[in-house]
Enzyme design. Structure first.
Site, PDB file in Angstrom:
ATOM      1  N   ASP A 327       0.884  -1.144   0.000  1.00  0.00           N
ATOM      2  CA  ASP A 327       0.000   0.000   0.000  1.00  0.00           C
ATOM      3  C   ASP A 327       0.939   1.215   0.000  1.00  0.00           C
ATOM      4  O   ASP A 327       2.066   1.115   0.455  1.00  0.00           O
ATOM      5  CB  ASP A 327      -0.829  -0.042   1.287  1.00  0.00           C
ATOM      6  CG  ASP A 327      -1.842   1.073   1.343  1.00  0.00           C
ATOM      7  OD1 ASP A 327      -2.496   1.314   0.321  1.00  0.00           O
ATOM      8  OD2 ASP A 327      -1.965   1.698   2.410  1.00  0.00           O
ATOM      9  N   ASP A 521      -0.661  -0.400   6.208  1.00  0.00           N
ATOM     10  CA  ASP A 521      -0.540   0.190   7.535  1.00  0.00           C
ATOM     11  C   ASP A 521      -1.813   0.009   8.351  1.00  0.00           C
ATOM     12  O   ASP A 521      -1.918   0.506   9.461  1.00  0.00           O
ATOM     13  CB  ASP A 521      -0.168   1.671   7.438  1.00  0.00           C
ATOM     14  CG  ASP A 521      -1.217   2.471   6.692  1.00  0.00           C
ATOM     15  OD1 ASP A 521      -2.171   1.865   6.165  1.00  0.00           O
ATOM     16  OD2 ASP A 521      -1.086   3.698   6.620  1.00  0.00           O
ATOM     17  N   ASP A 525      -7.081  -0.569   4.760  1.00  0.00           N
ATOM     18  CA  ASP A 525      -6.692  -1.732   3.970  1.00  0.00           C
ATOM     19  C   ASP A 525      -6.839  -3.065   4.697  1.00  0.00           C
ATOM     20  O   ASP A 525      -6.319  -4.075   4.260  1.00  0.00           O
ATOM     21  CB  ASP A 525      -5.283  -1.565   3.388  1.00  0.00           C
ATOM     22  CG  ASP A 525      -4.271  -1.182   4.438  1.00  0.00           C
ATOM     23  OD1 ASP A 525      -4.539  -1.417   5.613  1.00  0.00           O
ATOM     24  OD2 ASP A 525      -3.205  -0.650   4.057  1.00  0.00           O
TER      25      ASP A 525
HETATM   26  P1  ADP Z   1      -3.654   4.886  -0.057  1.00  0.00           P
HETATM   27  O1  ADP Z   1      -4.111   3.838  -0.979  1.00  0.00           O
HETATM   28  O2  ADP Z   1      -2.574   5.725  -0.662  1.00  0.00           O
HETATM   29  O3  ADP Z   1      -3.291   4.371   1.296  1.00  0.00           O
HETATM   30  P2  ADP Z   1      -6.385   5.693   0.705  1.00  0.00           P
HETATM   31  O4  ADP Z   1      -7.057   4.518   0.109  1.00  0.00           O
HETATM   32  O5  ADP Z   1      -6.385   5.791   2.184  1.00  0.00           O
HETATM   33  O6  ADP Z   1      -4.888   5.905   0.166  1.00  0.00           O
HETATM   34  O7  ADP Z   1      -7.062   7.005   0.122  1.00  0.00           O
HETATM   35  C1  ADP Z   1      -7.134   7.205  -1.281  1.00  0.00           C
HETATM   36  C2  ADP Z   1      -7.469   8.604  -1.677  1.00  0.00           C
HETATM   37  O8  ADP Z   1      -8.765   8.938  -1.193  1.00  0.00           O
HETATM   38  C3  ADP Z   1      -6.538   9.633  -1.105  1.00  0.00           C
HETATM   39  O9  ADP Z   1      -5.408   9.838  -1.895  1.00  0.00           O
HETATM   40  C4  ADP Z   1      -7.462  10.877  -1.078  1.00  0.00           C
HETATM   41  O10 ADP Z   1      -7.482  11.472  -2.336  1.00  0.00           O
HETATM   42  C5  ADP Z   1      -8.818  10.304  -0.771  1.00  0.00           C
HETATM   43  N1  ADP Z   1      -9.093  10.319   0.666  1.00  0.00           N
HETATM   44  C6  ADP Z   1      -9.177   9.260   1.494  1.00  0.00           C
HETATM   45  N2  ADP Z   1      -9.457   9.627   2.747  1.00  0.00           N
HETATM   46  C7  ADP Z   1      -9.514  10.986   2.732  1.00  0.00           C
HETATM   47  C8  ADP Z   1      -9.747  11.986   3.730  1.00  0.00           C
HETATM   48  N3  ADP Z   1      -9.949  11.687   5.014  1.00  0.00           N
HETATM   49  N4  ADP Z   1      -9.751  13.274   3.324  1.00  0.00           N
HETATM   50  C9  ADP Z   1      -9.540  13.609   2.040  1.00  0.00           C
HETATM   51  N5  ADP Z   1      -9.322  12.731   1.069  1.00  0.00           N
HETATM   52  C10 ADP Z   1      -9.306  11.427   1.396  1.00  0.00           C
HETATM   53 MG    MG Z   2      -3.502   3.557   3.274  1.00  0.00          MG
END
Ligand code: ADP
Ligand code: MG
Length: 628
Positions: A327, A521, A525
């Site tokens: 991730d 993390d 996920d």
């Molecule tokens: P990653 O796969 O990089 O761990 P996430 O799945 O947690 O990221 O989130 C994916 C995308 O969704 C982020 O890059 C952001 O654009 C949006 N996002 C998720 N949670 C939030 C939040 N709390 N506030 C704003 N945007 C969010």
């Molecule tokens: Mg993440």
């Protein structure tokens, strides 16, 4: 050595001295028999009792029975032709020496591991109404209590520091020797040792829910999840022992009868002796003890390095890893974003940051932390309600009557807002008010300093493919992947897309035994962690979700530990296989030698105890994983 081991050692010494002394005594017949029975019973009485109980409970086919039958048989033969009793006693003696060694080795590695995991706090210091410090059972401390931790004491319960600064030694949890400096407002994780300053902390969890309890539970339960190798050994022993006993009976009866049939003498004694030798050889002890011990040592050694493996089955699967899927946020990058640009539309900068910070008021996502930090006065009296966090998209909430959307471009589309592409590099967080676009905030995260090294080491250790999955935009994802040297990138994924991708990777792997590892993390996920062949959660100091969803937990957030975990598992499995082949190989050789009369009982017992000692010594090697 414990009391029982000492007693057994004394029995071994007395019995050996007696046997040696008896060799100088001239005696015959029943008198000789009675003299030799003294050392025999001293050394073997417990085995005889166990064998007898085994027969009574119809669970006869164990080592005690084999040893009892073999030695009683040998004594009967000696009594019959006024021969040598030494051999039967020696068999018991060596068997007991082996048992002693084994219980010592097992005890020692168990102790080693509990010493390694010496993180269980005995008490917590609370201040009573008279201002006195009182030591209480950590179990009795309620959430929100202020406790004091003196230098040299373990932090008993997770909490936030309210007074004082100090360095914490986290090595018992993470294997990391560098102390961590903490001060007011920082989280103090239970299990760490307070090095120099007196600190007060306000507990945020009960003892049972604190990191230290979770970890101890995890380590203590690890041995109950059995690997395939262990199952194999259990099944093997169940079939093998009776098979050998019946072969021994056949060996004692069939050849003499055949000899008679062909007109020669039966030679009953020779064949009975060979059958007895067969019984001695047949003890499966080396396997039965050394395989679980190897896994135990491997899991113990790993936990010392801050790699917690929830069971030997996972250790086994991990050793077959071929694809490692990461991730992005919080795993390969620090997950600590900083606002690098603000581009408002029809609103001022502060106004935009104000809205974003409010919407993110209660979110634990790393993005939320950064947006809150960028607006200094978040906790004002604005009215924030109806908060809805949509994984992989963003957050929607009502702020002072307006519906505010904060998230990525997909989220803007679902809100019907016309978003604008930004040329800055970084993660773009768009904002819309009642469906009308209000601009975006650029935040950027930094790649962890060891991510590149981590990917390099994985490649070097023979991992075929590294993959990165992220919910972030394609541009950011690609840049990070290039920086680090990741093979494949998939961006703009929702949590369920990540699960699908991992499933695809599992289906498309070259061989069935190759395994797909997912490292995350624990934020957003958890489903992927449990869907992958092995889920590794990192940075578990303090995060329960990660500890629960994963099969392997890395205590700190250094991605280099991933290749270390894989190497630890491979070393352990290599040792397990060495022991299986070595022990079974020697057994088969001895059985053949015994059947044709080359091996006598002396050789048999030497081989048995020798193989066991070597296998145990080999097993304890799994404990040493520091320099992998
Ligand atoms: P990653 O796969 O990089 O761990 P996430 O799945 O947690 O990221 O989130 C994916 C995308 O969704 C982020 O890059 C952001 O654009 C949006 N996002 C998720 N949670 C939030 C939040 N709390 N506030 C704003 N945007 C969010
Ligand atoms: Mg993440």
């Amino acid at each position: 050595m414990n009391k029982k081991q000492k007693r057994n050692l004394i029995r071994i010494i007395i019995s050996s001295v007696l046997v040696i002394a008896l060799n100088f005594v001239k005696a015959d017949g029943i008198f000789k028999f009675m003299l030799y029975m003294i050392p025999y019973l001293i050394i073997g009485y417990d085995i005889l009792i166990k064998a007898f109980k085994g027969i009574k409970n119809l669970q006869a086919f164990d080592e005690s029975l084999l040893m009892a039958l073999a030695t009683i048989g040998a004594i009967a033969l000696a009594l019959y032709d006024n021969g040598d009793y030494t051999e039967a006693i020696a068999v018991m003696l060596f068997y007991q020496i082996g048992e002693l060694f084994q219980s010592y080795a097992v005890g020692k590695s168990r102790r080693n591991i509990s010493e390694l995991m010496d993180i269980r706090p005995d008490y917590a210091n609370i201040i009573d109404e008279n201002g006195q410090i009182n030591k209480v059972d950590p179990d009795e401390v309620k959430i929100g209590t202020v406790i004091i931790v003196q230098p040299g004491e373990k932090i008993p319960i997770d909490g936030i520091i309210t007074e004082g600064t100090t360095s914490l030694n986290t090595s018992a949890l993470t294997g990391e020797s560098l102390p961590k400096n903490v001060s007011v407002g920082d989280e103090a994780v239970s299990g760490c040792v307070n090095i120099n300053g007196v600190i007060k902390l306000k507990t945020t969890k009960e003892f049972g829910e604190s990191t230290v309890s979770k970890i101890l539970d995890l380590v203590e339960n690890a041995s109950s999840r059995k690997s395939k190798s262990e199952d194999f050994i259990t099944k093997f022993a169940r079939i093998y022992t009776p098979a050998v006993v019946f072969s021994a009976v056949a060996l004692a009866i069939i050849p003499p009868l055949a000899l008679v049939a062909f007109g020669s003498t039966a030679m009953w004694q020779t064949w009975i002796y060979r059958a007895l030798t067969f019984l001695v050889i047949s003890c499966p002890c080396a396997l039965v003890i050394s395989i679980p011990l190897s896994f135990f040592a491997g899991i113990g050694g790993a936990s010392k390095e801050g790699v917690l493996i929830k069971g030997s089955n996972y250790l086994e699967t991990l050793s077959l890893a071929k694809t490692v899927v990461f991730d992005k946020t919080g795993t390969l990058t620090k997950g600590v974003f900083q606002v690098t640009a603000v581009h408002p539309e029809n609103i001022d900068e502060t106004g935009l940051l104000h809205l974003a910070a409010h919407v993110e008021r209660y979110s634990t996502h790393p993005i939320a932390n950064s947006l809150r930090a960028a607006y200094p006065n978040e906790a004002d009296d604005c009215n924030v309600s109806d908060i809805e966090e949509i994984s992989g998209y963003g957050i929607k909430a009502k702020v002072n009557g307006d519906i505010i959307y904060v998230g990525n471009s997909k989220f803007m589309e679902s809100a019907g807002a016309k978003w604008i592409q930004c040329t800055h590099s970084g993660t773009i967080i768009h904002v819309a008010i009642n469906g009308v676009y209000a601009g975006h905030i650029v935040i950027s995260d930094v790649v962890k300093p060891t991510s590149k090294e981590a990917v390099y080491r994985l490649k070097k250790s023979g991992i075929d493919k590294t993959v990165m999955l992220t919910g972030d935009s394609k541009e950011t994802a690609k840049k990070v992947a290039e920086d680090i040297g990741i093979d494949d990138v998939y961006a703009e994924l929702l949590p369920e897309d990540k699960v699908k991708k991992v499933e695809e990777l599992i289906e498309s792997k070259a061989a069935d035994k190759d395994k797909v590892v997912f490292v995350g993390d624990g934020i957003n996920d958890a489903p992927v962690l449990s869907r992958a062949d092995i889920g590794i959660a990192m940075g578990a100091m303090g995060s329960d979700a990660a500890i629960e969803a994963a099969d392997v937990v890395l205590m700190d957030d250094d991605p280099v530990k991933i290749s270390k975990a894989i190497k630890i598992s491979r070393k352990c499995l290599r040792i397990v296989h060495e022991n299986i082949y070595f022990a079974i190989g020697i057994k088969i050789l001895c059985l053949i030698f015994g059947a044709v009369g080359i091996a006598n009982m002396w050789l048999a017992i030497f081989a048995d105890v020798g193989v066991m000692i070597l296998a145990i010594l080999n097993a304890t090697r799994a404990l040493f994983v520091k320099n992998l």
